[in-house]
Design an enzyme around this catalytic site. Sequence first.
Site, PDB file in Angstrom:
ATOM      1  N   LYS A  89      20.949 -68.639  25.801  1.00 55.98           N
ATOM      2  CA  LYS A  89      21.146 -68.999  24.398  1.00 55.98           C
ATOM      3  C   LYS A  89      21.751 -70.393  24.333  1.00 55.98           C
ATOM      4  O   LYS A  89      22.930 -70.573  24.616  1.00 55.98           O
ATOM      5  CB  LYS A  89      22.061 -67.994  23.691  1.00 55.98           C
ATOM      6  N   GLU A 117      12.952 -44.587  28.932  1.00 55.76           N
ATOM      7  CA  GLU A 117      13.324 -44.079  27.613  1.00 55.76           C
ATOM      8  C   GLU A 117      12.121 -43.846  26.711  1.00 55.76           C
ATOM      9  O   GLU A 117      12.262 -43.289  25.617  1.00 55.76           O
ATOM     10  CB  GLU A 117      14.272 -45.081  26.919  1.00 55.76           C
ATOM     11  N   TRP A 176      16.740 -69.841  21.763  1.00 55.62           N
ATOM     12  CA  TRP A 176      16.611 -69.004  22.938  1.00 55.62           C
ATOM     13  C   TRP A 176      15.658 -69.634  23.956  1.00 55.62           C
ATOM     14  O   TRP A 176      14.607 -70.152  23.604  1.00 55.62           O
ATOM     15  CB  TRP A 176      16.095 -67.606  22.553  1.00 55.62           C
ATOM     16  N   THR A 186      17.575 -43.369  34.741  1.00 54.38           N
ATOM     17  CA  THR A 186      17.200 -44.761  34.928  1.00 54.38           C
ATOM     18  C   THR A 186      18.424 -45.537  35.378  1.00 54.38           C
ATOM     19  O   THR A 186      19.529 -45.299  34.879  1.00 54.38           O
ATOM     20  CB  THR A 186      16.595 -45.344  33.631  1.00 54.38           C
TER      21      THR A 186
END
Lengths: 542, 542
Positions: A434, A326, A439, A181
């Site tokens: 942030k 993954e 957030w 990846t």
Amino acid sequence: MMNTQLTISPLMERAEKYFSKKEVISRTATGIYRFTYGEIGKRTRRLASALEKLGVKRGDRVGTLAWNHHRHLEAYFAIPGMGAVLHTINIRLSPEHIAYIINHAEDQVLLIDDDLLPLVERIKDHLHTVKAFVLMTDHDELPASNLEPLYSYEAVLQEGDPNYQYPADIQENDPAGMCYTSATTGNPKGVVYTHRGIVLHCMGIGLADSLGLSESDVCMPVVPMFHVNAWGLPFAATWFGTTQVMPGPRFTPQILAEMMESEKVTISAGVPTIWLGLYQELERGRYNTSSVRAIVCGGSAAPRGLIKAFAEKFNLPVLHAYGMTETSPLVTASRLKSYQQELPFEAKMDLYAKQGMVVPGLEVKVIGPNGEVEWNGQEMGELLVRGPWIADEYYRDERTADAFKDGWLHTGDVATIDEEGTIKLVDRTKDLIKSGGEWISSVDLENALMAHEAVLEASCIGVPHPQWDERPIACVVLKEAYKDKVTKEELLAFLTPQFAKWWLPDDVVFLNEIPKTSVGKFLKRALRDQFQHYFTVQKETK
Amino acid sequence: MMNTQLTISPLMERAEKYFSKKEVISRTATGIYRFTYGEIGKRTRRLASALEKLGVKRGDRVGTLAWNHHRHLEAYFAIPGMGAVLHTINIRLSPEHIAYIINHAEDQVLLIDDDLLPLVERIKDHLHTVKAFVLMTDHDELPASNLEPLYSYEAVLQEGDPNYQYPADIQENDPAGMCYTSATTGNPKGVVYTHRGIVLHCMGIGLADSLGLSESDVCMPVVPMFHVNAWGLPFAATWFGTTQVMPGPRFTPQILAEMMESEKVTISAGVPTIWLGLYQELERGRYNTSSVRAIVCGGSAAPRGLIKAFAEKFNLPVLHAYGMTETSPLVTASRLKSYQQELPFEAKMDLYAKQGMVVPGLEVKVIGPNGEVEWNGQEMGELLVRGPWIADEYYRDERTADAFKDGWLHTGDVATIDEEGTIKLVDRTKDLIKSGGEWISSVDLENALMAHEAVLEASCIGVPHPQWDERPIACVVLKEAYKDKVTKEELLAFLTPQFAKWWLPDDVVFLNEIPKTSVGKFLKRALRDQFQHYFTVQKETK
């Protein structure tokens, strides 16, 4: 209970034995061909024995540079079936990265499609481990090439044994496949799939509550077989005796639409761009797509508008799913719970636009600044995943430590989770803004901006800020017709009713172009570099 | 890939977390109760912690003598969840055998239904390992009993911790459950289920091509929870968030039909006798069973006539399945392949009357006198099975060697396999009649005889024969109205057009009764003993 190992060759053996009449429809460079599983099974055995003759041994890696077709399917089973490791090479990586991963995986043999031969020829002097090249061509004669030795796939098969017996002593935790990846920086990272992981993932795909893949399906994986095993579909479809339609090299939306109609495809899978192209083609032509029960959409978030348009205009259900290299990849699938079936149409579309609920067999959690976030669809955190088809490391790579911690894969994806446990991705951790301990989703801001009629592209980034840590600024490319005709105040006014005040970008910067990665994603890192002193410098010059 | 262990507690945790509003509808001795998975989850944790307080340790066996209800479901998860072993006791065994298996399993605690208390009281002096008894009663007060100590399940739960955490270090090959199966001779034989076996079996049940159990189902297992884990349905249904309907003690066909209608059951499972009763009830009453998508029928062969009658009269699809205690149990399911969907109605019924194709994950083969039989639906052989949810031994029992050989379970069932790989059971190996090197199915002969209007019961056995090894004779019980009115010649003439000449019984013997086992099956061994000298003595007396 018997210590039966979960391995891959029994999947193909089941297709050979019980579904010998069922078909694999394969589009190659020269046409559309039909094979039965009876034939594919024998060809697969031939390939395994031929690879042994070429010197491939247990545990060796064999690379493929190939599109979705029957020969690639045979490689999917012959290579792990004989105990070697199927390394599917992402042909969209840069030539340097392709050379890197072939060397890093130590591929012994490469199986290559006709049209990808020049790519390999270009990097051949950098390949240190490859001992033989096999061309997956329809032609009898091999082309002139500087690759040495170069064999014809069909000639190699002729030398193979159609009654080859797969070794019975393969263990379920033995490696079966590999996929690299791409990383934000540095070389691609390798993920090794075990036999057990692939078989359990197949079971996950067959569950009625995930994809429910079945013998009665006609499955067309548009997602490339060099991309996370085409989401595991070729393995599962073979096991279940599902008819497979493989769209081959350089297909167009028209080709996809035609094959969908002619082969009566019931389930297909690909990234949003593919489906956007198909949608436009369906609008242009007159296709009968009534056989289709699911358009599986993953790789990146499926836009709500596209899901809704498919439903309204063509009665085609988009099945939103989430995963990554993954994770083999299936992690979530956006299916409604039985009591959600009664919701009004728009509310259902809202749910289908989320990534969905974790499939049976895996666990997820969403970790914010203060631990697990509340299930309120608002609070954001990083998505963590664990389970038997989730990687636990990158192959010989010290970046393992960044992503795999305390038994969980840290996906780098930022998500919310609602009252029903439905996941919605809102950003990548590295792109999240942030601000003052809170957030802000850069993706939400971008999507809102791109819905403005004047905006061609928008990318929002967090820029270091002396008071708030970071503050968002929006980088916007206007459509040609709107250049110099729209002000930043207009765009901010457009955003204002949609967001909390502190979410609004501190500035809108107009650019001629947003820098992009080789696969066409916004290169936010470059933007962040460019604007890193935006607030500090502004302040100093005041 | 992560070394995530396939264990049972995550199944219940998923239901608690993602399906907390979905329901378990439980009929007990006093009424019908509704619980959410949120509630069941907490009660299960309470039970696990309460059992720990009662002294149950990792690996200890805990026995249940109970019908299908919510408390039994809680025991299904609490006991393996805490690392102990769920021993479901078949209450239909003789009291001697029940005492034997409790002692053989070394059960530490017994969970007992109200109405089964007298059964345990009767054998209590023979129980050597049980340290506590827990009564699964709806009543606040415990009845007078000679069992000591005897606790109330609900009182025990009150003492338990609703936030109990299941141990995370259970390994997938650890034992999770036990079930004893009655043997032709001697004591019942124990089968141990591992966590891995149960979880993989759940996946098998969820596959679209087997039962396709899903969240949207309403599942009513009529097959008792003391019989091969109610075919694994409570485990899988909980995992998938399926609504469960548990019919409780001493249900009648009327109760089943009423619950099917009121709870909108979509899938139910039981033995043919249950469905025969339901069929008669549906004929009597007026029930809306339109929600039902599958009547899973196993345990013994489902008669074709019943399958057809359900289809024709009530549009109810019978899903024929095969398995046994040793196989968790699902081995085959009778589903049509996509290209068989076009067959005429009667041909489909023929297929549905077979046991079907092996489910993904397992392997079967049929071994006749000359090795694997041809796939022609004619040649007979013993059915062998292997796979990750198939037992590899009987628990501490030397009869293991008879059934488990060369990595295969020898089922003792005789089957044919047709061109499509569909299995049809034709006999038990020990009942098969071996005549002149050929095999004759006693079951086929019996079924043909029982289709004669005069015949109440028929049992065909192989009797030693000086020339042919064995020859069939038929033991027949006539219906009262036909006693002395039907001759053996008439019955043989009735059979003649249906079978090859050498299949026809050499004699028909009229009996007043066929000897039966405690569970109502024909005791052919007794008949064989009775008639063992039939041909030799006849010969001598000639």
